[in-house]
Design a protein around this motif. Sequence first.
Motif, PDB file in Angstrom:
ATOM      1  N   PRO A   1       0.838  -0.904   0.059  1.00  0.00           N
ATOM      2  CA  PRO A   1      -0.076  -0.039   0.189  1.00  0.00           C
ATOM      3  C   PRO A   1       0.974   1.613  -0.244  1.00  0.00           C
ATOM      4  CG  PRO A   1       0.190  -1.396   2.603  1.00  0.00           C
ATOM      5  CD  PRO A   1       0.615  -2.046   0.970  1.00  0.00           C
ATOM      6  N   VAL A   2       0.984   2.318  -0.673  1.00  0.00           N
ATOM      7  CA  VAL A   2       0.711   3.738  -0.914  1.00  0.00           C
ATOM      8  C   VAL A   2      -0.329   4.647  -0.799  1.00  0.00           C
ATOM      9  CG1 VAL A   2       3.321   2.810  -1.645  1.00  0.00           C
ATOM     10  CG2 VAL A   2       1.505   3.660  -3.138  1.00  0.00           C
ATOM     11  N   PRO A   3       0.173   5.816  -0.861  1.00  0.00           N
ATOM     12  CA  PRO A   3      -1.037   6.824  -1.016  1.00  0.00           C
ATOM     13  C   PRO A   3      -0.953   6.494  -2.202  1.00  0.00           C
ATOM     14  CG  PRO A   3       0.965   7.905   0.058  1.00  0.00           C
ATOM     15  CD  PRO A   3       1.381   6.614  -0.187  1.00  0.00           C
ATOM     16  N   GLY A   4      -2.501   6.838  -2.060  1.00  0.00           N
ATOM     17  CA  GLY A   4      -3.185   6.578  -4.104  1.00  0.00           C
ATOM     18  C   GLY A   4      -3.139   4.762  -4.695  1.00  0.00           C
ATOM     19  N   GLY A   5      -2.464   4.199  -3.760  1.00  0.00           N
ATOM     20  CA  GLY A   5      -3.270   2.784  -4.627  1.00  0.00           C
ATOM     21  C   GLY A   5      -2.335   1.599  -3.842  1.00  0.00           C
ATOM     22  N   GLU A   6      -2.217   0.570  -4.953  1.00  0.00           N
ATOM     23  CA  GLU A   6      -1.479  -0.592  -4.116  1.00  0.00           C
ATOM     24  C   GLU A   6      -0.086  -0.517  -5.235  1.00  0.00           C
ATOM     25  OE1 GLU A   6      -3.602  -2.676  -0.958  1.00  0.00           O
ATOM     26  OE2 GLU A   6      -3.790  -4.178  -2.848  1.00  0.00           O
ATOM     27  N   ILE A   7       0.572  -1.012  -4.594  1.00  0.00           N
ATOM     28  CA  ILE A   7       1.809  -1.444  -5.900  1.00  0.00           C
ATOM     29  C   ILE A   7       2.358  -3.305  -5.816  1.00  0.00           C
ATOM     30  CG2 ILE A   7       4.455  -1.323  -6.617  1.00  0.00           C
ATOM     31  CD1 ILE A   7       4.550   1.092  -4.330  1.00  0.00           C
ATOM     32  N   ASP A   8       1.866  -3.473  -7.240  1.00  0.00           N
ATOM     33  CA  ASP A   8       1.680  -5.242  -7.799  1.00  0.00           C
ATOM     34  C   ASP A   8       2.985  -5.369  -6.830  1.00  0.00           C
ATOM     35  OD1 ASP A   8      -0.966  -4.726  -8.375  1.00  0.00           O
ATOM     36  OD2 ASP A   8      -0.274  -4.824 -10.431  1.00  0.00           O
ATOM     37  N   VAL A   9       3.940  -4.987  -7.220  1.00  0.00           N
ATOM     38  CA  VAL A   9       5.178  -6.384  -6.753  1.00  0.00           C
ATOM     39  C   VAL A   9       6.484  -5.023  -6.168  1.00  0.00           C
ATOM     40  CG1 VAL A   9       7.083  -7.775  -7.522  1.00  0.00           C
ATOM     41  CG2 VAL A   9       4.272  -8.003  -7.978  1.00  0.00           C
ATOM     42  N   VAL A  10       7.111  -5.173  -5.388  1.00  0.00           N
ATOM     43  CA  VAL A  10       7.942  -4.918  -5.452  1.00  0.00           C
ATOM     44  C   VAL A  10       9.297  -5.455  -4.556  1.00  0.00           C
ATOM     45  CG1 VAL A  10       9.486  -2.549  -3.823  1.00  0.00           C
ATOM     46  CG2 VAL A  10       7.600  -2.188  -4.275  1.00  0.00           C
TER      47      VAL A  10
ATOM     48  N   LEU B   1       9.762  -2.079  -8.228  1.00  0.00           N
ATOM     49  CA  LEU B   1       7.978  -1.949  -8.644  1.00  0.00           C
ATOM     50  C   LEU B   1       7.338  -1.915  -9.712  1.00  0.00           C
ATOM     51  CD1 LEU B   1       6.281   1.032  -9.763  1.00  0.00           C
ATOM     52  CD2 LEU B   1       7.740   2.571  -7.743  1.00  0.00           C
ATOM     53  N   TYR B   2       6.244  -3.588  -9.485  1.00  0.00           N
ATOM     54  CA  TYR B   2       6.167  -3.753 -11.176  1.00  0.00           C
ATOM     55  C   TYR B   2       4.455  -3.709 -10.963  1.00  0.00           C
ATOM     56  CZ  TYR B   2      10.895  -5.096 -12.099  1.00  0.00           C
ATOM     57  OH  TYR B   2      12.792  -5.771 -12.362  1.00  0.00           O
ATOM     58  N   GLU B   3       3.555  -3.192 -11.457  1.00  0.00           N
ATOM     59  CA  GLU B   3       2.670  -3.324 -12.238  1.00  0.00           C
ATOM     60  C   GLU B   3       2.495  -4.182 -12.816  1.00  0.00           C
ATOM     61  OE1 GLU B   3      -0.913  -1.464 -11.240  1.00  0.00           O
ATOM     62  OE2 GLU B   3       1.246  -0.807  -9.542  1.00  0.00           O
ATOM     63  N   ILE B   4       1.457  -5.119 -12.869  1.00  0.00           N
ATOM     64  CA  ILE B   4       1.077  -6.288 -13.346  1.00  0.00           C
ATOM     65  C   ILE B   4      -0.507  -6.062 -14.908  1.00  0.00           C
ATOM     66  CG2 ILE B   4       0.019  -8.360 -13.584  1.00  0.00           C
ATOM     67  CD1 ILE B   4       1.497  -8.792 -10.272  1.00  0.00           C
ATOM     68  N   LYS B   5      -0.409  -6.040 -15.737  1.00  0.00           N
ATOM     69  CA  LYS B   5      -1.099  -5.915 -16.801  1.00  0.00           C
ATOM     70  C   LYS B   5      -1.598  -6.730 -17.493  1.00  0.00           C
ATOM     71  CE  LYS B   5      -1.660  -2.084 -14.996  1.00  0.00           C
ATOM     72  NZ  LYS B   5      -2.861  -1.121 -14.499  1.00  0.00           N
ATOM     73  N   PRO B   6      -2.587  -7.031 -18.118  1.00  0.00           N
ATOM     74  CA  PRO B   6      -3.145  -8.065 -19.011  1.00  0.00           C
ATOM     75  C   PRO B   6      -2.291  -7.330 -20.317  1.00  0.00           C
ATOM     76  CG  PRO B   6      -4.969  -6.949 -18.561  1.00  0.00           C
ATOM     77  CD  PRO B   6      -4.191  -6.443 -17.430  1.00  0.00           C
ATOM     78  N   ILE B   7      -2.139  -8.420 -21.661  1.00  0.00           N
ATOM     79  CA  ILE B   7      -1.632  -8.295 -22.857  1.00  0.00           C
ATOM     80  C   ILE B   7      -3.083  -7.862 -23.417  1.00  0.00           C
ATOM     81  CG2 ILE B   7      -1.977  -9.839 -24.282  1.00  0.00           C
ATOM     82  CD1 ILE B   7       0.512  -9.455 -25.642  1.00  0.00           C
ATOM     83  N   GLY B   8      -2.601  -6.638 -24.502  1.00  0.00           N
ATOM     84  CA  GLY B   8      -3.695  -5.592 -24.650  1.00  0.00           C
ATOM     85  C   GLY B   8      -4.686  -4.346 -23.660  1.00  0.00           C
ATOM     86  N   GLY B   9      -4.347  -4.631 -22.978  1.00  0.00           N
ATOM     87  CA  GLY B   9      -4.711  -3.820 -21.640  1.00  0.00           C
ATOM     88  C   GLY B   9      -5.430  -2.790 -22.457  1.00  0.00           C
ATOM     89  N   THR B  10      -6.143  -2.245 -21.101  1.00  0.00           N
ATOM     90  CA  THR B  10      -6.639  -0.351 -22.439  1.00  0.00           C
ATOM     91  C   THR B  10      -5.721   0.454 -20.892  1.00  0.00           C
ATOM     92  OG1 THR B  10      -9.271  -0.556 -21.239  1.00  0.00           O
ATOM     93  CG2 THR B  10      -8.225  -1.469 -23.204  1.00  0.00           C
ATOM     94  N   VAL B  11      -5.883   0.315 -19.715  1.00  0.00           N
ATOM     95  CA  VAL B  11      -5.061   0.380 -18.458  1.00  0.00           C
ATOM     96  C   VAL B  11      -3.857   0.923 -19.092  1.00  0.00           C
ATOM     97  CG1 VAL B  11      -5.249   1.888 -16.258  1.00  0.00           C
ATOM     98  CG2 VAL B  11      -7.218   0.097 -17.387  1.00  0.00           C
ATOM     99  N   PRO B  12      -3.328   2.002 -18.861  1.00  0.00           N
ATOM    100  CA  PRO B  12      -1.204   2.349 -19.226  1.00  0.00           C
ATOM    101  C   PRO B  12      -1.092   2.264 -17.526  1.00  0.00           C
ATOM    102  CG  PRO B  12      -2.260   3.943 -19.735  1.00  0.00           C
ATOM    103  CD  PRO B  12      -4.185   3.353 -19.458  1.00  0.00           C
ATOM    104  N   PRO B  13      -0.001   1.756 -17.687  1.00  0.00           N
ATOM    105  CA  PRO B  13       0.493   0.979 -16.730  1.00  0.00           C
ATOM    106  C   PRO B  13       1.914   2.342 -15.915  1.00  0.00           C
ATOM    107  CG  PRO B  13       1.688  -0.006 -17.742  1.00  0.00           C
ATOM    108  CD  PRO B  13       0.580   0.266 -18.403  1.00  0.00           C
ATOM    109  N   GLN B  14       1.721   2.800 -17.428  1.00  0.00           N
ATOM    110  CA  GLN B  14       3.282   4.258 -16.737  1.00  0.00           C
ATOM    111  C   GLN B  14       2.456   5.193 -15.597  1.00  0.00           C
ATOM    112  OE1 GLN B  14       2.235   3.247 -19.403  1.00  0.00           O
ATOM    113  NE2 GLN B  14       4.274   1.644 -20.258  1.00  0.00           N
ATOM    114  N   ARG B  15       1.103   5.908 -16.153  1.00  0.00           N
ATOM    115  CA  ARG B  15       0.766   6.899 -14.484  1.00  0.00           C
ATOM    116  C   ARG B  15       0.682   5.953 -14.009  1.00  0.00           C
ATOM    117  NH1 ARG B  15      -5.066   8.696 -16.391  1.00  0.00           N
ATOM    118  NH2 ARG B  15      -5.752   7.159 -14.711  1.00  0.00           N
ATOM    119  N   GLN B  16      -0.246   4.855 -13.619  1.00  0.00           N
ATOM    120  CA  GLN B  16       0.050   4.045 -11.536  1.00  0.00           C
ATOM    121  C   GLN B  16       2.292   4.426 -11.506  1.00  0.00           C
ATOM    122  OE1 GLN B  16      -1.787   1.107 -13.462  1.00  0.00           O
ATOM    123  NE2 GLN B  16      -2.974   0.896 -11.420  1.00  0.00           N
ATOM    124  N   ILE B  17       2.398   3.837 -12.589  1.00  0.00           N
ATOM    125  CA  ILE B  17       4.272   3.973 -12.432  1.00  0.00           C
ATOM    126  C   ILE B  17       4.816   4.998 -11.103  1.00  0.00           C
ATOM    127  CG2 ILE B  17       6.125   3.329 -13.256  1.00  0.00           C
ATOM    128  CD1 ILE B  17       5.038   1.485 -14.739  1.00  0.00           C
TER     129      ILE B  17
END
Length: 182
Positions: free
Chosen positions: A56-65, A74-90
């Motif tokens: 947990p971090v302010p504004g969400g949860e980091i998937d993997v550290v 830190l890593y965000e986990i996303k499905p291939i072809g997903g529509t939510v870009p992970p860069q903003r979360q990162i």
Amino acid sequence: MDLLDPSGETPLTDFIAKLAARGIQISAQAYGTLVHALIENSIALKFFPNVFTEFPVPGGEIDVVILSGGQAHLYEIKPIGGTVPPQRQIRRYLASGAGLFKLPLIAGTLTFEDTIRGPFLFDKVTYETTSPGVIIYQPAIDPPSGPLPSPVPLLLISTAAVLAVVAVAIIIGALGPTGALI
């Protein structure tokens, strides 16, 4: 946070349609939650004891550290072809998570690739790092080794069942090799 798939045409929703054809009714969100837990546990086993999942971090949860090489990757986990870009979360997590570790927090640079068993008996999930901080996964149905029973019984997965499976996976992932809570 934008968690919408306006087109409805991502590889994950296509995979969910294949599950439905086999009689399994599950939402893409529920399947993604199960797969996240499986990938996180797979990574935790590889990098034990230097890994945190759903941190947990302010504004969400980091998937993997992963703590490695004097840095907190830190890593965000996303499905291939997903529509939510992970860069903003990162970017948000890098800003809000700075100082939470005694090591500098960076978009993960460790590369790995693996295929694991999915949440059902006949599916598998391949995941890999594709860019700094991004883990992309793709589910697939294993080719059957013999004829499938017909008809496939209908399996309904409720939100409560998904949460129960995820909770058990998290507890198992938190147990050390001796069975003691880490």
